[in-house]
Each structure stands twice: as C-alpha cells, then as structure tokens.
Design a protein around this motif. Structure first.
Motif, mmCIF file in Angstrom:
data_model
loop_
_atom_site.group_PDB
_atom_site.id
_atom_site.type_symbol
_atom_site.label_atom_id
_atom_site.label_comp_id
_atom_site.label_asym_id
_atom_site.label_seq_id
_atom_site.Cartn_x
_atom_site.Cartn_y
_atom_site.Cartn_z
ATOM 1 N N SER A 193 0.861 -1.184 0.000
ATOM 2 C CA SER A 193 0.000 0.000 0.000
ATOM 3 C C SER A 193 0.897 1.234 0.000
ATOM 4 N N GLY A 194 0.282 2.358 -0.337
ATOM 5 C CA GLY A 194 1.006 3.619 -0.267
ATOM 6 C C GLY A 194 1.386 3.941 1.171
ATOM 7 N N THR A 195 0.502 3.611 2.088
ATOM 8 C CA THR A 195 0.763 3.842 3.509
ATOM 9 C C THR A 195 2.054 3.140 3.933
ATOM 10 N N ASN A 243 5.175 4.713 2.512
ATOM 11 C CA ASN A 243 5.584 5.933 3.220
ATOM 12 C C ASN A 243 6.192 5.616 4.580
ATOM 13 N N VAL A 254 2.135 9.105 -4.527
ATOM 14 C CA VAL A 254 1.107 8.062 -4.616
ATOM 15 C C VAL A 254 -0.045 8.541 -5.511
ATOM 16 N N GLN A 255 -0.401 9.812 -5.403
ATOM 17 C CA GLN A 255 -1.420 10.353 -6.312
ATOM 18 C C GLN A 255 -0.797 10.977 -7.554
ATOM 19 N N TYR A 267 -1.593 14.043 3.537
ATOM 20 C CA TYR A 267 -2.107 12.685 3.759
ATOM 21 C C TYR A 267 -1.137 11.703 3.116
ATOM 22 N N HIS A 268 -0.601 10.818 3.948
ATOM 23 C CA HIS A 268 0.347 9.831 3.440
ATOM 24 C C HIS A 268 -0.097 8.431 3.814
ATOM 25 N N GLY A 269 -1.370 8.292 4.145
ATOM 26 C CA GLY A 269 -1.920 7.001 4.532
ATOM 27 C C GLY A 269 -2.576 7.085 5.893
ATOM 28 N N ASP A 296 5.967 12.162 -1.849
ATOM 29 C CA ASP A 296 4.890 11.169 -1.876
ATOM 30 C C ASP A 296 4.127 11.393 -3.177
ATOM 31 N N GLU A 316 3.696 15.886 -0.340
ATOM 32 C CA GLU A 316 2.999 15.605 -1.601
ATOM 33 C C GLU A 316 3.214 16.797 -2.538
HETATM 34 C C1 PLP Z 1 -0.757 11.012 -1.334
HETATM 35 C C2 PLP Z 1 -1.119 9.685 -0.740
HETATM 36 N N1 PLP Z 1 -0.194 9.001 -0.065
HETATM 37 C C3 PLP Z 1 -0.453 7.812 0.467
HETATM 38 C C4 PLP Z 1 -1.694 7.236 0.352
HETATM 39 C C5 PLP Z 1 -1.974 5.912 0.991
HETATM 40 O O1 PLP Z 1 -2.061 4.921 0.038
HETATM 41 P P1 PLP Z 1 -2.863 3.563 0.401
HETATM 42 O O2 PLP Z 1 -4.293 3.945 0.503
HETATM 43 O O3 PLP Z 1 -2.551 2.659 -0.753
HETATM 44 O O4 PLP Z 1 -2.291 3.070 1.667
HETATM 45 C C6 PLP Z 1 -2.695 7.901 -0.353
HETATM 46 C C7 PLP Z 1 -4.028 7.302 -0.506
HETATM 47 O O5 PLP Z 1 -4.978 7.913 -0.908
HETATM 48 C C8 PLP Z 1 -2.411 9.166 -0.903
HETATM 49 O O6 PLP Z 1 -3.337 9.862 -1.558
#
Ligand code: PLP
Length: 433
Positions: free
Chosen positions: A144-146, A149, A255-256, A172-174, A253, A220
C-alpha cells in the motif's frame, strides 16, 4: 505548471433557508432512491463496525453499495448507473474493465501463484519504475502507499540517525500518517514538525531552528486528500534546497501525483527528491505500494550486507501484482497517455471554473491535471459550505455523475469527451437554489 488555486468566484449570496430546504429534500430523495444500498449497510453493520472497513467511503446519510462496473461506469445495487468521476480516489485510472489486465492476471495465475521465492516478475516492474522516475535508482515493493511511506520515513530516520519528520498541514500519506484536521489518533508516533503547506518562510525557520534534528521532509507535490492544493514550484524547490543544505532527505509522496507525467510530478517540476513513494495504479488494479530513491540510501536494504535494514512482507513481490503492474505500465501508463490525461484534466478544470462563474454557482475548483476538488464557497459559514457541497454531491449523483462526497474527482482513461460534456451540462442545470 498549474496555478495553486483557481480564482475564487465573486461572492454569490446563498439564501440559507432555501439551502436548508434543498439539502433536506436531496437527502430524502437519496434515501428513497437507494433502499438496496441502505439494506446492504444494515447487513454489513452486523459484522463490520458501522458497516465500514474503509473510513473514507463513509458519507451521510449512507454510502452507495456498488455491485459492478464497466468502462467508466459503475452500477449500484438498486440498478442506477453512474459515470464514475471518482476513479477509486485516483487508483482507478484504468476504468472498471480491462481485458488486457485481466489477461495479464490470468497468464500469471496459469504460471502458478504464491511461488515461495523471487520471481522474474519483480525485476520487470522495478526496471520500469526506476526508468521512469528521475529519483529512483532502486526501489522496493510494499502492499500500500501507507506502507511505502512508513518504510521511506523509517529508512530516512535510521540512515540519517535523526528523529524529526517534517510534514505539512492537510498532508495525507496514509491511514497512519494523516495531517489534516488536527492529525489522527492512529498516526504512528514519530516526532513530527507539522508546518503550513506552501509556506517557504515556515520551512526555512524550522530548518534554521532544528535543522540538525530533521531526518526528512515528507511532502505531496499536490495536497491530495487535503483538497487538491498544488504545491507552488518555488515552495517545493525551497524544500529541495533546505533538505540538501541540512543533510535531510526530501521524500516526494507521489502516490497520487505519479500520474502527472511519465516521471510523475517531479519530472514536470524538474525537482529530484532523494526518495519517492508511489502506489495506487502501479499494481494494475491490485493492492500496491513502492518506495525508492538514491542507491546509497536504498542499498541499506541489501540483505547481503552486514547490518542491513530489514523490510519483510509476504506479498511484497506477489507475482499477480507484479505482472499486472508491468502490463499496466506497458499498455496504459505511457508518456503520451498520461500527458493527454493531464491535459484533459486541465481543460475540465478551466471549464468548471468558467461554468461556476457563468451560472453563479457558489463553488470553485482546485487541482492538477486530472485530479481535482470542487470546494463550496458560500463565504458565510462552514456549516453552509457543508450543506452546499452535500447538495451538489447528491444532486449530481441523482443525475448520474459520481464523485466523492468531499468533492474529489479523478479522471480515468475510460472517461471520454461525451461523459465530460454530459457532466458539464448536468452541472449547468444548477443545484436547485
Ligand atoms: C498522497 C497519498 N499518499 C499515500 C496514500 C496511501 O495509500 P494507500 O491507501 O494505498 O495506503 C494515499 C491514498 O490515498 C495518498 O493519496
């Protein structure tokens, strides 16, 4: 590069009594239209707290239960079909049906699942990710992104031998690294310095005061869950400079924002962080996360080295995810496709801004490329804004357009010109005020 925020509308007076009445009517209509979703939630409540296993999906009075989807459309259990403008909170970039990804998964499945060791798949995906992100010499996979991070920040703290993690309000990083609305009680207990976003002076002051304690800056390039607020290029450049000067790591980050170009937002901005995290669509529709960066940092995870950092995970190299990710990159996530998606998003945002102004709708929109957030703009109170956004959300849903209750939209490749034209026309009808 995108402007930080769309110009706010000139203030449009909203009649509070009419808003209350329209909001209440929209809620009632929603309840009447969606008995199947209400029943599904009632059933789920018996075994899932509040019927929920993913907090961000909750919205008043109850969320829809979606039974399936095809292309850019989803269908709820009451038989309503919606154009999906949410795209699984940015992860669903492929739309809802892909024979190409289905075949990649079936082929990988046919070669055997849960293979108990390294496979040829993971190197294929790692090569592709390292080739596209300027900052990634080496990468490791997570689920996962969480998780990506958490590992990136942990690596930064262990490699630098420092404790403080600089993050930003609204970031937001998870689920365990949430910095909106006063943080989160379930955040991992690191020593955070939570600074205002897009504020160069605050970052400069923090480094001047505590630079020798800062392990990393986790940022982000656009606040995503925080309302799609793009990072100002000079702010992100300043973070690059401050981190370098003080021996801290800059972690983007993405992820988005990885979808903003083949090399993510960092390539668009011309800024190379020390580490990058990604997730969402690089798993080709399956659970995925990855963290990567400079070889000298990432090689601390080389298990053949004495004293290396451990990073375990049964599904880190799940062959199904790896195979789907490779096919997703080769088929969909090309430079040309991502640039076209970015341009489509920029055009839609400009159209929305013009429409809100023309029709006197009290909203504005912010974002970058094909990820954007509609914000209510009553100019009166937070409560009025809440009702305005709920009214917009419920009204557009009734007209067949689905986006997040918080106003987030993320276009997928499956959304076409007709869907965008239809959405703008439906929005142009107003929200009954
Ligand atoms: C910028 C960002 N980082 C991390 C995450 C966490 O990713 P995950 O939901 O796959 O754990 C998200 C999820 O929306 C996100 O938007």
């Amino acid at each position: 590069m995108t402007q930080p925020l769309a110009t706010p509308n000139p203030k449009i007076p909203v009649d509070a009594a009419r808003l209350d009445a329209a909001h209440a009517a929209a809620l009632n209509a929603y309840v009447a239209r969606n008995p199947g979703s209400a029943a599904a939630l009632d059933r789920a409540r018996r075994v899932l707290p509040g019927g929920n296993t993913r907090t961000s999906l909750w919205s008043e009075p109850f969320p829809l239960c979606i039974e399936g989807g095809e292309g850019c459309r989803i269908r709820d259990v009451d038989g309503h079909v919606y154009v999906d403008l949410l795209g699984e909170f940015t992860a669903g970039i492929f739309g809802h049906s892909s024979p190409v990804l289905a075949k990649a998964l079936a082929d990988a499945h046919a070669r055997g699942i849960n293979l108990s060791s390294h496979t040829p798949y993971e190197v294929e995906l790692a090569e592709r990710l390292c080739a596209r992100f300027p900052s990634m010499d080496r990468v490791r996979f997570a689920n996962s992104g969480t998780e990506a991070n958490l590992m990136a920040v942990t690596a930064a703290r262990l490699v630098t031998g420092r404790g403080t993690v600089v993050v930003f309000k609204g970031g937001y990083h998870g689920g365990f690294l949430t910095f909106g609305g006063g943080g989160s009680p379930v955040n991992v207990p690191f020593d955070y310095a939570c600074l205002p976003y897009n504020d160069i002076d605050a970052a400069t002051a923090e480094f001047a005061a505590h630079g020798d304690k800062i392990a990393c800056v986790l940022v982000e390039p656009m606040l995503g869950a925080g309302g799609c607020i793009p990072g100002a290029p000079d702010f992100l450049q300043a973070l690059r400079k401050l981190a370098s000067e003080h021996g801290a790591f800059l972690i983007f980050d993405e992820v988005q924002t990885a979808r903003m170009s083949e090399g993510g937002a960092q390539a668009r901005l011309g800024i190379t962080p020390d580490m990058t995290t990604v997730g969402k669509f690089f798993g080709g529709g399956l659970a995925f996360g990855a963290f990567g960066g400079r070889a000298d940092i990432m090689d601390h995870f080389d298990p053949s080295r004495a004293g290396s950092l451990p990073h375990a995970g049964t599904f880190n190299n799940n062959s199904l995810t790896m195979a789907a990710g490779v096919t997703a990159i080769d088929t969909y996530l090309t430079a040309v496709s991502l640039d076209a998606l970015y341009a489509r998003g920029e055009t839609l945002r400009a159209s929305l801004t013009a429409l809100f102004a023309e029709r006197g709708l009290p909203f504005r929109v912010s974002g970058m490329g094909a990820i954007m957030n509609i914000h209510p703009d009553s100019g009166v109170s937070a409560e009025m804004d809440r009702k305005l956004l709920a009214l917009l959300h419920l009204t557009m849903q009734e007209r067949g357009y689905y986006f997040a209750a918080r106003g987030l939209m993320a276009l997928s490749f499956a959304i076409g010109d007709d869907e965008i034209a239809g959405f703008l026309a439906a929005l142009g009808e107003g929200i009954g005020l």
